[in-house]
Scaffold this motif. Sequence first.
Motif, PDB file in Angstrom:
ATOM      1  N   THR A  44       0.799  -1.232   0.000  1.00 25.18           N
ATOM      2  CA  THR A  44       0.000   0.000   0.000  1.00 25.18           C
ATOM      3  C   THR A  44       0.828   1.277   0.000  1.00 25.18           C
ATOM      4  O   THR A  44       0.262   2.367  -0.099  1.00 25.18           O
ATOM      5  N   GLY A  45       2.150   1.166   0.092  1.00 19.66           N
ATOM      6  CA  GLY A  45       2.989   2.357   0.051  1.00 19.66           C
ATOM      7  C   GLY A  45       3.184   2.938  -1.337  1.00 19.66           C
ATOM      8  O   GLY A  45       3.692   4.049  -1.477  1.00 19.66           O
ATOM      9  N   TYR A  46       2.765   2.205  -2.366  1.00 21.16           N
ATOM     10  CA  TYR A  46       2.810   2.740  -3.726  1.00 21.16           C
ATOM     11  C   TYR A  46       1.607   3.671  -3.957  1.00 21.16           C
ATOM     12  O   TYR A  46       0.689   3.740  -3.141  1.00 21.16           O
ATOM     13  N   TYR A 116      -2.782   4.726  12.249  1.00 24.04           N
ATOM     14  CA  TYR A 116      -2.976   4.654  10.809  1.00 24.04           C
ATOM     15  C   TYR A 116      -4.430   4.951  10.445  1.00 24.04           C
ATOM     16  O   TYR A 116      -5.355   4.517  11.151  1.00 24.04           O
ATOM     17  N   HIS A 206      13.095   5.825   5.048  1.00 24.57           N
ATOM     18  CA  HIS A 206      12.026   4.871   5.362  1.00 24.57           C
ATOM     19  C   HIS A 206      12.092   3.711   4.384  1.00 24.57           C
ATOM     20  O   HIS A 206      12.090   3.902   3.168  1.00 24.57           O
ATOM     21  N   SER A 208      10.360  -0.010   3.400  1.00 25.53           N
ATOM     22  CA  SER A 208       9.232  -0.911   3.574  1.00 25.53           C
ATOM     23  C   SER A 208       9.699  -2.297   3.997  1.00 25.53           C
ATOM     24  O   SER A 208      10.732  -2.795   3.540  1.00 25.53           O
ATOM     25  N   TYR A 255      12.196   7.424   0.414  1.00 24.85           N
ATOM     26  CA  TYR A 255      11.270   6.338   0.729  1.00 24.85           C
ATOM     27  C   TYR A 255      11.511   5.187  -0.233  1.00 24.85           C
ATOM     28  O   TYR A 255      11.633   5.391  -1.437  1.00 24.85           O
ATOM     29  N   PRO A 257       9.707   1.999  -1.268  1.00 27.60           N
ATOM     30  CA  PRO A 257       8.545   1.102  -1.235  1.00 27.60           C
ATOM     31  C   PRO A 257       8.859  -0.316  -1.696  1.00 27.60           C
ATOM     32  O   PRO A 257       8.125  -1.248  -1.376  1.00 27.60           O
TER      33      PRO A 257
END
Length: 270
Positions: A44-46, A116, A206, A208, A255, A257
């Motif tokens: 879900t980070g995309y 979240y 960060h 993933s 980041y 991902p």
Amino acid sequence: MKKIAVINDLSGFGKCSLTAALPVIAAHGLQACPLPTGVFSNQTGYDSFKSVDLTESMQGFIDEWKKLSVTFDGILTGFIPNSRQGAVLARFIQDFKTDQTVVAVDPIMGDDGAVYPCYDGDSIAAVKQLAAMADMITPNLTELALLCDQDPGKPYSPEEICAMSAALPAEIVITTGIPVSDQALANAVYDHGHFRLLTVKRLGQHFSGTGDIFSAFVLSEYLNGAGVFEAVERASAFIERAIAETLKHEPEQHYHPDGIAFETLLTMKD
């Protein structure tokens, strides 16, 4: 061969959840038995993703496992998207946990002082119920505060973290990612009344899936006979090496991902 039931989602891209945990467990010479909670095109980070929620199918899968009369040396749970799935996982632990089973719960609820957005009161209650059934939990500082009904946005001293850890039912509480300085983070490890802060490098980016790798690595080491403090130190060193390998190829990216480049290091996990 010892077996770990790994209950988490499966993402085609973005190395996290099952695709992060399964190879780490296998590299420790343990059998990973995945129970998928959902399938994602990518994590879900995309910017976008497609997914299928498997909550309604999980009990049927579990019933088939019961027919096999299987037992597990470890049970590892991760992200829980809704309270209904939390109830399924709670029944799973009740049905499969024995005196020899180590239940490890990663109580994913929030980070950086905030819950979240996908979580509501029922979901948080479901995570708390699972954490109350665990032998080992691996929260970040925000999640530790939520589990203890404290302010998740407040900074806490080591003494306060120790007190919160001791107040939880789990005998092993490993609180990750505690800010120490611009260059360092700490993992606060509470093991059967013994407490220690273990410092790690702070890389300021960060990545993933590191939490999934960490919990799988620590549980695998523990089941293979390592002490909790030793297991956390080994897991942290492994992730640090994998992040360094990732930064060789993506040094300017804040980041990540896609996750970290850990696969080639699995034979060097010690």
